[in-house]
Design an enzyme around this catalytic site. Sequence first.
Site, mmCIF file in Angstrom:
data_model
loop_
_atom_site.group_PDB
_atom_site.id
_atom_site.type_symbol
_atom_site.label_atom_id
_atom_site.label_comp_id
_atom_site.label_asym_id
_atom_site.label_seq_id
_atom_site.Cartn_x
_atom_site.Cartn_y
_atom_site.Cartn_z
ATOM 1 N N GLY A 168 0.961 -1.329 -0.040
ATOM 2 C CA GLY A 168 -0.172 0.111 -0.152
ATOM 3 C C GLY A 168 0.789 1.252 0.090
ATOM 4 N N THR A 169 1.730 1.082 0.875
ATOM 5 C CA THR A 169 2.785 2.538 1.018
ATOM 6 C C THR A 169 3.367 2.915 -0.272
ATOM 7 O OG1 THR A 169 3.080 1.970 3.238
ATOM 8 C CG2 THR A 169 4.723 3.530 2.128
ATOM 9 N N ASN A 196 -8.871 3.519 8.094
ATOM 10 C CA ASN A 196 -8.182 2.500 8.684
ATOM 11 C C ASN A 196 -8.794 2.159 10.176
ATOM 12 O OD1 ASN A 196 -6.377 4.441 7.681
ATOM 13 N ND2 ASN A 196 -5.328 3.908 9.604
ATOM 14 N N GLN A 234 -7.851 -0.689 2.826
ATOM 15 C CA GLN A 234 -8.735 -1.296 3.892
ATOM 16 C C GLN A 234 -10.079 -1.613 3.159
ATOM 17 O OE1 GLN A 234 -8.247 -2.005 6.817
ATOM 18 N NE2 GLN A 234 -5.770 -0.984 7.157
ATOM 19 N N SER A 243 -3.109 -3.585 -1.155
ATOM 20 C CA SER A 243 -2.044 -4.377 -0.370
ATOM 21 C C SER A 243 -2.596 -5.582 0.203
ATOM 22 C CB SER A 243 -1.661 -3.383 1.055
ATOM 23 O OG SER A 243 -0.697 -4.199 1.859
ATOM 24 N N HIS A 258 -1.472 -8.040 2.250
ATOM 25 C CA HIS A 258 -1.542 -8.460 3.673
ATOM 26 C C HIS A 258 -2.562 -7.928 4.353
ATOM 27 C CE1 HIS A 258 -0.128 -5.131 6.495
ATOM 28 N NE2 HIS A 258 0.293 -4.592 5.048
ATOM 29 N N THR A 268 13.388 -7.153 -9.243
ATOM 30 C CA THR A 268 12.980 -8.429 -9.379
ATOM 31 C C THR A 268 11.595 -8.789 -8.810
ATOM 32 O OG1 THR A 268 15.325 -9.166 -9.286
ATOM 33 C CG2 THR A 268 14.171 -10.777 -9.007
ATOM 34 N N CYS A 307 2.172 5.751 20.434
ATOM 35 C CA CYS A 307 3.097 6.240 21.779
ATOM 36 C C CYS A 307 4.426 6.520 21.282
ATOM 37 C CB CYS A 307 2.956 4.737 22.372
ATOM 38 S SG CYS A 307 3.458 4.767 24.158
HETATM 39 N N1 PLP Z 1 -3.167 3.017 3.345
HETATM 40 C C1 PLP Z 1 -4.009 2.334 4.458
HETATM 41 C C2 PLP Z 1 -5.271 2.932 4.713
HETATM 42 C C3 PLP Z 1 -3.474 1.333 5.488
HETATM 43 O O1 PLP Z 1 -4.359 0.916 6.462
HETATM 44 C C4 PLP Z 1 -2.260 0.712 5.237
HETATM 45 C C5 PLP Z 1 -1.548 -0.078 6.345
HETATM 46 O O2 PLP Z 1 -1.938 -0.095 7.533
HETATM 47 C C6 PLP Z 1 -1.292 1.543 4.121
HETATM 48 C C7 PLP Z 1 -2.059 2.438 3.398
HETATM 49 C C8 PLP Z 1 0.072 0.689 4.005
HETATM 50 O O3 PLP Z 1 -0.193 -0.306 3.361
HETATM 51 P P1 PLP Z 1 1.334 -1.507 3.601
HETATM 52 O O4 PLP Z 1 1.426 -1.921 5.011
HETATM 53 O O5 PLP Z 1 1.019 -2.458 2.469
HETATM 54 O O6 PLP Z 1 2.530 -0.427 3.133
#
Ligand code: PLP
Length: 383
Positions: free
Chosen positions: A70-71, A149, A177, A197, A199, A235, A323
């Site tokens: 996702g990032t 999220n 999400q 994403s 996971h 890769t 935190c």
């Molecule tokens: N965007 C949202 C809304 C998320 O909740 C998250 C992960 O918590 C991400 C992006 C980031 O995804 P990743 O962990 O695959 O980099």
Amino acid sequence: MKVYLDNNATTRIAPEVFDAMLPFLTERFGNSSSFHSFGSDLMEDIEAAREKVAALLGAHAEEIVFTSGGTESDNTALLGAVTINPLKPGLVTLKIEHPAVLEAAECIKSKGHPVGISEVNSDGTLNMSSLESFISEQTGLVSIMMANNETGVIMPVEEAARKAHEAGALFHTDAVQAVSKIPLDVRLMDIDMLSISAHKFHGPKGVGALFIRKGIEIPPFMLGGHQEKGMRAGTYNTAGIVGLGVAAELAIKHLLEKNGGTGLLLERLESGILEKCPGAVIAGADADRLPNTATVLFRGVESEAAMTLLDIEGICVSSGSACSTGEESPSYVLTAMGIDTVDANTALRFSLSRYTTGREIDYVLEVLPPIIEKLRDISPYAK
Ligand code: PLP
């Protein structure tokens, strides 16, 4: 008993996903960019996965770019889109986006481009007039998450996409999400770019995808190789991509089956909490929310203390707060909704998955209320 209710942080790999990935971690370890068939044959598996991801999103296979998650998908979309047209270098996004979007927005701003951060309403939804006030002729991209999220609140992305397009801007959504929890279709919703994403929906960590509508040319974020037609160097993570494909296939099936009744279990959890924990409040209760997420404020009870006691009883949940250096800083998502910082520090997020069972929810409803009561009795903040 171990009860995992932190599925918005990450999910367990589905057994079908694991089985499909295993050969690519053992005997089929080749590099798909190799000339010889031991490697190049893997391209067929990668393309099959691409078809599956496209089917989940209502996209064409050639519109899917595999990423590390996702990032990376969010960073690629935002940092790339604002460079397409020098007359439109601006970005408009939302105050409660994930840091993958907000920090990319900061980076865009630091380069001198106009960035607008829209406000949210008290129910956690996008404030449409705030969005409109930031969109200008200079806006090249509007990025609004499909669902948050922390609260699970679903945003009006179709309307936001319409506003973006009226101004000649592209529209991106972070659907990390939302995907697999609610139906979505990039064509019906008129979305130009969308991040996912693996996971977060029972696939492996470290792999995801970015949908880029055909015809949109954004520059690559990762340089150094010809993979993904030059859009994403590096890769191929073959096992991960195959896992993402199977996770996408399973997501379609389970969406049709309402994810094994996750929504009903969430309702049972929410009504049980409201009944047994007087004063508990669900954040964004009046908004449309994902059928797996509830953030509950237990006023007067510090979330960290509650999380610790729940952990001892085998229950894993999270709080929205970060935190840092021993100081609890309240969730920016909750404070953006107008919740004061003391109350925001009492929030617990429960996020279910299709593997959550009724027995687990009953266990939480047995263990949680006395913990909340005990902590409230000793709390200096109890109202
Ligand atoms: N965007 C949202 C809304 C998320 O909740 C998250 C992960 O918590 C991400 C992006 C980031 O995804 P990743 O962990 O695959 O980099």
